[in-house]
Design an enzyme around this catalytic site. Structure first.
Site, PDB file in Angstrom:
ATOM      1  N   GLU A  47     -12.458   2.212   4.701  1.00 55.18           N
ATOM      2  CA  GLU A  47     -11.238   1.475   4.336  1.00 55.18           C
ATOM      3  C   GLU A  47     -11.289   1.108   2.848  1.00 55.18           C
ATOM      4  OE1 GLU A  47      -9.331  -2.976   4.930  1.00 55.18           O
ATOM      5  OE2 GLU A  47     -10.554  -2.152   6.561  1.00 55.18           O
ATOM      6  N   ARG A  51      -6.683  -3.605  -3.557  1.00 49.75           N
ATOM      7  CA  ARG A  51      -6.909  -4.820  -4.350  1.00 49.75           C
ATOM      8  C   ARG A  51      -7.140  -4.515  -5.818  1.00 49.75           C
ATOM      9  NH1 ARG A  51     -11.020  -8.116  -0.240  1.00 49.75           N
ATOM     10  NH2 ARG A  51      -9.880  -7.596   1.676  1.00 49.75           N
ATOM     11  N   LYS A 135      -7.085  -5.760  14.352  1.00 45.42           N
ATOM     12  CA  LYS A 135      -8.119  -6.318  13.478  1.00 45.42           C
ATOM     13  C   LYS A 135      -8.144  -7.836  13.697  1.00 45.42           C
ATOM     14  CE  LYS A 135      -8.924  -7.005   8.491  1.00 45.42           C
ATOM     15  NZ  LYS A 135      -8.464  -6.593   7.144  1.00 45.42           N
TER      16      LYS A 135
END
Length: 219
Positions: A47, A51, A135
């Site tokens: 993943e 950011r 998640k």
């Protein structure tokens, strides 16, 4: 592609290894050697979080150059995030939470979404939309193994990837839960190893994480 087909893809990704590395990449040039090290260590699902400005270029590079890698995108917040990640070659998407707009965009996207929840009410709302794989975030601050374990009986349809505050030491406690398929963790790609180009060190961390398969309740 309907929601059930996407959920099957998400489940398959979650079952590739006991840990999905959560990676922040500042320099896209590091993406390929990092991903090759993770795959070599037995952790193919990666993943890459949105950011940093380098994230999409990193996803493109991994998707194009790293055999065996299943690269996904994290910190997905908007429809544009989904679209850009799909165009870059991502094969799954992860969000820290959900919004009506994001869920609508996910329905229109071919990219399977692993949405984040922190409460039973959020999980129930997603279950109503056909999501069975979620998640749990932020896992440790939100209640850790006690809260997640408590959901197993009233929400038996759901399986989780807890992420947030988990380490190699604490991961087995989560993986031993009946409703957990894998965990997300940033400890596999520490910043010091990125900065020094210690890809062998990252591969070793991946190997340690891959060995956790032995404690996964749903393996």
């Amino acid at each position: 592609m309907n929601i059930e087909a996407k959920q099957k893809q998400v489940e398959a990704t979650m079952r590739l290894a006991p840990v999905i590395p959560v990676v922040i990449i500042d320099d896209a040039r590091h993406a390929v050697p990092m991903a090759r090290a993770l795959v070599a260590g037995g952790v193919p699902a990666i993943e890459v979080t949105l950011r940093t400005p380098a994230a999409l270029d990193a996803i493109r590079a991994i998707a194009a150059e790293v055999e065996g890698a299943v690269v996904g995108v994290g910190t997905v917040l908007t429809a544009k995030d989904l679209h850009d990640a799909e165009q870059a070659g991502a094969r799954f998407a992860v969000s820290p939470g959900v919004s009506p707009n994001l869920l609508s965009a996910a329905e229109d996207s071919a990219l399977p979404l692993l949405p984040g929840v922190a409460t039973a009410s959020e999980a129930m709302k997603l279950l109503e939309r056909g999501y069975r794989h979620l998640k749990f975030f932020p896992a440790v601050p939100a209640g850790g193994t006690k809260l997640l374990g408590a959901w197993a009986s009233p929400l038996p349809q759901l399986r989780f990837c807890p992420t947030g505050g988990i380490s190699l030491t604490s991961a087995p406690d989560f993986l031993a839960l009946s409703n957990v398929l894998c965990v997300g963790g940033s400890w596999l790609t520490p910043k010091d190893k990125f900065m020094s180009g210690d890809w062998e060190g990252i591969e070793q961390l991946a190997r340690e994480a891959a060995l956790l398969r032995g404690v996964v309740a749903n393996a």
